[in-house]
Each structure stands twice: as C-alpha cells, then as structure tokens.
Design a protein around this motif. Structure first.
Motif, PDB file in Angstrom:
ATOM      1  N   VAL A 334       0.868  -1.433  -0.169  1.00 34.07           N
ATOM      2  CA  VAL A 334      -0.092  -0.379   0.340  1.00 34.07           C
ATOM      3  C   VAL A 334       0.614   1.421  -0.545  1.00 34.07           C
ATOM      4  O   VAL A 334       0.196   1.950  -0.399  1.00 34.07           O
ATOM      5  N   TYR A 335       2.060   1.058   0.767  1.00 35.31           N
ATOM      6  CA  TYR A 335       2.728   2.254   0.527  1.00 35.31           C
ATOM      7  C   TYR A 335       3.519   2.952  -0.809  1.00 35.31           C
ATOM      8  O   TYR A 335       3.845   3.635  -1.132  1.00 35.31           O
ATOM      9  N   PHE A 336       3.755   1.314  -0.916  1.00 34.71           N
ATOM     10  CA  PHE A 336       4.505   1.308  -2.318  1.00 34.71           C
ATOM     11  C   PHE A 336       3.511   2.036  -3.501  1.00 34.71           C
ATOM     12  O   PHE A 336       4.540   2.979  -3.921  1.00 34.71           O
ATOM     13  N   THR A 358      -6.472   5.544  -1.052  1.00 35.63           N
ATOM     14  CA  THR A 358      -6.234   3.508  -0.925  1.00 35.63           C
ATOM     15  C   THR A 358      -8.220   2.673  -1.467  1.00 35.63           C
ATOM     16  O   THR A 358      -8.508   3.304  -0.550  1.00 35.63           O
ATOM     17  N   ASP A 359      -7.751   2.140  -2.117  1.00 34.71           N
ATOM     18  CA  ASP A 359      -8.723   1.670  -2.934  1.00 34.71           C
ATOM     19  C   ASP A 359      -8.750   0.363  -3.561  1.00 34.71           C
ATOM     20  O   ASP A 359      -8.549   0.149  -4.534  1.00 34.71           O
ATOM     21  N   LYS A 360      -7.909  -1.194  -2.888  1.00 38.07           N
ATOM     22  CA  LYS A 360      -7.704  -1.957  -3.748  1.00 38.07           C
ATOM     23  C   LYS A 360      -8.269  -3.305  -3.332  1.00 38.07           C
ATOM     24  O   LYS A 360      -8.610  -3.365  -1.709  1.00 38.07           O
ATOM     25  N   ALA A 363      -5.316  -8.865   0.148  1.00 36.19           N
ATOM     26  CA  ALA A 363      -5.422 -10.124   0.826  1.00 36.19           C
ATOM     27  C   ALA A 363      -6.857 -10.565   2.206  1.00 36.19           C
ATOM     28  O   ALA A 363      -6.900 -11.307   1.941  1.00 36.19           O
ATOM     29  N   GLU A 364      -6.518  -9.435   2.663  1.00 35.00           N
ATOM     30  CA  GLU A 364      -7.943  -9.712   3.045  1.00 35.00           C
ATOM     31  C   GLU A 364      -9.399  -8.689   3.005  1.00 35.00           C
ATOM     32  O   GLU A 364     -10.601  -8.635   3.637  1.00 35.00           O
ATOM     33  N   GLY A 365      -9.765  -8.966   1.744  1.00 36.66           N
ATOM     34  CA  GLY A 365     -10.329  -7.723   1.678  1.00 36.66           C
ATOM     35  C   GLY A 365     -10.972  -6.609   0.842  1.00 36.66           C
ATOM     36  O   GLY A 365      -9.192  -6.130   0.251  1.00 36.66           O
ATOM     37  N   ARG A 366     -11.461  -5.788   0.557  1.00 34.19           N
ATOM     38  CA  ARG A 366     -11.480  -4.611  -0.853  1.00 34.19           C
ATOM     39  C   ARG A 366     -11.046  -3.960   0.334  1.00 34.19           C
ATOM     40  O   ARG A 366     -11.542  -3.686   1.513  1.00 34.19           O
ATOM     41  N   LEU A 367      -9.775  -2.896   0.904  1.00 32.54           N
ATOM     42  CA  LEU A 367      -9.077  -2.309   1.361  1.00 32.54           C
ATOM     43  C   LEU A 367      -9.622  -0.614   0.964  1.00 32.54           C
ATOM     44  O   LEU A 367      -9.088  -0.047  -0.037  1.00 32.54           O
ATOM     45  N   LYS A 368     -10.301   0.031   1.832  1.00 37.39           N
ATOM     46  CA  LYS A 368     -10.579   1.200   1.710  1.00 37.39           C
ATOM     47  C   LYS A 368     -11.139   1.607   3.091  1.00 37.39           C
ATOM     48  O   LYS A 368     -11.050   1.803   4.119  1.00 37.39           O
ATOM     49  N   PHE A 369     -10.557   3.284   3.553  1.00 29.84           N
ATOM     50  CA  PHE A 369     -10.603   3.786   4.803  1.00 29.84           C
ATOM     51  C   PHE A 369     -11.064   4.714   4.547  1.00 29.84           C
ATOM     52  O   PHE A 369     -11.806   5.504   3.846  1.00 29.84           O
ATOM     53  N   ASP A 370     -11.890   4.776   6.269  1.00 33.20           N
ATOM     54  CA  ASP A 370     -12.610   5.925   6.635  1.00 33.20           C
ATOM     55  C   ASP A 370     -12.303   6.433   6.772  1.00 33.20           C
ATOM     56  O   ASP A 370     -11.585   7.095   7.650  1.00 33.20           O
ATOM     57  N   PRO A 371     -12.721   7.740   6.528  1.00 34.19           N
ATOM     58  CA  PRO A 371     -12.306   8.948   6.482  1.00 34.19           C
ATOM     59  C   PRO A 371     -12.402   9.034   7.933  1.00 34.19           C
ATOM     60  O   PRO A 371     -11.685  10.401   8.526  1.00 34.19           O
ATOM     61  N   ALA A 372     -13.972   9.092   8.989  1.00 36.22           N
ATOM     62  CA  ALA A 372     -13.877   9.591  10.404  1.00 36.22           C
ATOM     63  C   ALA A 372     -12.676   9.191  11.167  1.00 36.22           C
ATOM     64  O   ALA A 372     -12.725   9.476  11.476  1.00 36.22           O
ATOM     65  N   ASP A 381     -18.512  -6.557   1.753  1.00 38.19           N
ATOM     66  CA  ASP A 381     -18.191  -5.769   0.606  1.00 38.19           C
ATOM     67  C   ASP A 381     -17.080  -5.168   1.006  1.00 38.19           C
ATOM     68  O   ASP A 381     -15.956  -4.632   0.037  1.00 38.19           O
ATOM     69  N   TYR A 382     -16.387  -4.747   1.937  1.00 39.53           N
ATOM     70  CA  TYR A 382     -14.824  -4.789   2.097  1.00 39.53           C
ATOM     71  C   TYR A 382     -14.357  -4.964   2.972  1.00 39.53           C
ATOM     72  O   TYR A 382     -13.226  -6.437   2.459  1.00 39.53           O
ATOM     73  N   ILE A 383     -13.505  -5.399   4.330  1.00 33.51           N
ATOM     74  CA  ILE A 383     -13.214  -6.871   4.827  1.00 33.51           C
ATOM     75  C   ILE A 383     -14.159  -6.459   6.109  1.00 33.51           C
ATOM     76  O   ILE A 383     -14.517  -6.505   7.252  1.00 33.51           O
TER      77      ILE A 383
END
Length: 415
Positions: A334-336, A358-360, A363-372, A381-383
C-alpha cells in the motif's frame, strides 16, 4: 517555519547539490528509502514480531528485485518493542524517527494502546498499523485532520464485541449446536486488546439474555496454569467457553488444560489460533477450535489474492503465514502504491494523502479507509469478520457464508 517533511526534503536537495559534480561523471544510482518497522522481536509476542518482519521484508525484496519504485529501492529497519511496555515502545519509536532516511513506518501492533500515533503525527511520519483498532479510533476520530499520518489495515472492533454471540445463536438456530442453559464463561487478559473485546462480548451476551457464569481477568504476560479458572468453569457448565488472551502460548496452555477434563461447551479462542505457533503447541488437540479475525487473510476462491500472498510467504520462508505475515506484506505494498502517486518519498504530506485514497483488493478483502476514523471499512463488501475452525492443522473459513470454504463441525469434546 519549516515542517519536518520540508526539512527532510531540503536536506536531500543540499546533498544532491553537493554531489552534483560527482554525479555528472559517476554512474547513476537509486537512493535507498528506509522503512521503519515496530515489532515485538523478543518477549511473549515474538512469534508475531517475526511475522511482521518477514511479511514486510518479502514485499521489500520483491520491489527491489523488480528495480524498485520510480528509481527508489528500500531497506527495512526494525525497532524491537520487546514486551510492548511504554518505555520500550517509546525507545523504538524515537530511534526510528531519529533516522532521517526513514520515510514510512508500520506495525502489526506496537504499544496496544497505540499512543505512538501521537509521535507519528508530531513527526509528520506516514504510518500504518493493524490490531487494537478501538484504540486507533479513540485517538483519531475526535480530530481526523490532525492524524493525516496514520491509517489502519484493521477495521472497527465492534464486530468482535457483537458477532460471536450472533454466530453462536445462528449455529443453534440451524440445529448444529444446542444451548440448553444460555450460559457463557468469559476469560480475558489484562491488556487493551483482550479486555476491550471481552467487555464488549459480555455486554452483548447480557443484552441477548445470557448468564455469565465465569468472568475472569488474568494479568497480562505469560500464563501457564489455568486450572483454578477451569475448575470454576466445570462447577457450572456453560454452553460456551471464551478466552480472549491473544498470546498463542497462553491460549495453547488454556486449551490443553481444558481438555484434561473437558465440558460439553463450544470453545472459542480469540485470535491466538490464527498464529501457526498455536497449532504447533496443541497439535491434534486444536481440532475443532473456533476463532475469528477482523483484518485476517480472506482465504476463499472469491479472493485469490489471499492464496497468492500466502503461497509466496510459504515458498520464501518454508512456513505458513499467520495474520501478520500476509498483513504486513500488503501494508508495505500500500505504501509503494502511495509512493508511485506521490513521487517523492520525502514529501510526507503527499504520501499521507495517497494512503488515504487507497481502494484496492488485498489479501484481507477490499481495502478502503473510513475518513472519519482512518480504519479500514468493515463489512462483507470490504473487510469482513471471518470465523475459522481448525481441523488437522488446517483452517477452514466457515463464516460468512458468502466466502465460506467449509462448514462448522461439532467439536470433538462436545460429542
């Protein structure tokens, strides 16, 4: 006034200027970006710490072998947090932050309370972590903009607090187990991770009409003798026995001593069975054990990325990866990705912004961060929260049904 990121950038400019004449005649070289890892390489959680290091190193080795990222190659530097005490974590954090060539830091878990997030924010250091997500949320949610530095691979722990009860009652509704008494025994360790989860579980079970027959808290650290607690379990046999101590050695000794005189109770152990060391310590006695994960590898044909990463880990190191080998590998990648967008590793603000976007599929599922909260988003549908059962040393994903690779089987001691 210069920020620390600007000072780093200015320093690199000065170095580049002073070397200008030499670079005109010398072969081109790629600069080496250091990635700082906080890990318990010694102490009771050393098995996890070794996984942190192996997963991060695997990602770095892959990137370097492929020529790096935009001309940058990478080196892993490790700060040993040892027993995760405040003093040891602080020492490791300060040492890594003091290295001007460190431009990204990560951990599976460092302090358990995650106080180091404030150090990262002050130093404007991009940082990714996992585990203890309730503590991450408690720090970041009141002022997300202050913590643009920091992002969690692990989603909210709310599902840990609620979903064991839901899972157990669903098994009963499907006729796979019986709950004649609706009694539960809950044992925990006195640390932020285990205690937060056990307190949430107790609240949920009570709300669902269950009776808690055993409510025990053991000191954090190595525990070798659980027999006095297990004697209380046997005095008033519950339908479910839960231990939230996350250390694999402690969890293994608990299971081994439970099986000296087992009750016909469903046994759920928090996190520890996901660590390969747990099965090594319990061998065939681990058959039937159930645990769950938030942010663990989603190993299912519907997410081939998990098998891909796990396979590479085993090929490289000769052992299976637990949660963190795979997890730290993905975090470095994710850093790369963020570096490819930002371009300059010393432009920490740009790196942080790229991390936030990030939205990809990982291995853990779909990684997208909650901005809050800066936590990974949680849900099918995510992790998702995943439940596993061990048989013959292998872990079958038994819930949620959307991803399941196996079905629940009655635990041997329940028959």
């Amino acid at each position: 006034m210069m920020t620390k990121s600007m000072k780093r950038h200015f320093r690199h400019m000065l170095i580049g200027t002073s070397l200008g004449v030499m670079l005109a005649t010398a072969p081109a070289f790629a600069d080496v970006v250091k990635i700082g890892l906080l890990a318990p390489l010694t102490g009771p959680a050393a098995a996890d710490g070794q996984e942190f290091q192996r997963g991060a190193q695997m990602a770095i080795d892959e990137a370097n072998s492929a020529g790096g990222v935009d001309g940058h190659t990478f080196e892993l530097v490790v700060g040993d947090v040892k027993d995760q005490s405040a003093a040891n974590v602080t020492s490791a954090v300060e040492r890594l932050l003091g290295d001007q060539d460190v431009h990204f830091m990560l951990t599976g878990y460092a302090s358990l309370t995650n106080f180091e997030i404030d150090n990262m924010a002050e130093a404007e250091m991009p940082y990714m972590l996992a585990a203890t997500s309730q503590q991450t949320k408690d720090i970041i949610a009141p002022d997300p903009a202050k913590y643009a530095c920091c992002w969690s691979l692990t989603p909210s722990f709310d599902a840990y607090n609620t979903d064991v009860t839901v899972f157990v009652e669903k098994l009963a509704a499907e006729g796979k187990i019986t709950l004649p008494t609706k009694k539960v025994a809950i044992i925990s360790s006195d640390n932020a991770y285990s205690k937060t989860i056990s307190e949430g579980m107790k609240k949920t079970f009570k709300e669902k009409g269950w009776t808690i027959t055993v409510d025990e808290l053991v000191p954090f650290g190595e525990v070798t003798d659980w027999r006095s607690i297990l004697a209380k379990v046997r005095e008033d046999v519950p339908d479910v026995v839960i231990n939230t101590d996350y250390l694999p050695g402690n969890s293994a000794s608990f299971l081994n001593q439970f099986l000296e005189q087992p009750t016909k109770s469903l046994v759920f152990l928090q996190y520890a069975p996901s660590v390969p060391e747990f099965v090594e310590l319990t061998k065939e006695k681990s058959n039937g054990v159930i645990y769950n994960l938030l942010g663990g590898a989603l190993t299912t044909p519907k997410n081939p990325r998990a098998d891909e990463v796990a396979g590479k880990f085993k090929a490289k190191y000769g052992v299976e990866s637990g949660t963190y080998g795979v997890g730290l590998y993905e975090m470095v990648n994710v850093y790369f990705d963020a570096l490819k967008k930002a371009g300059d590793p010393s432009d920490h603000a740009a790196i942080m912004k790229a991390l936030s976007e990030t939205d990809k599929q990982v291995a853990e599922g779909r990684l997208k961060f909650d901005p809050a909260t800066h936590l990974a988003m949680q849900g099918d549908d995510y992790i998702p929260i995943t439940f596993f059962q061990i048989w013959d040393g292998k872990r079958a994903l038994i819930s949620p049904a959307k991803y399941a690779t196996g079905e629940f089987q009655s635990q041997p001691w329940m028959k």
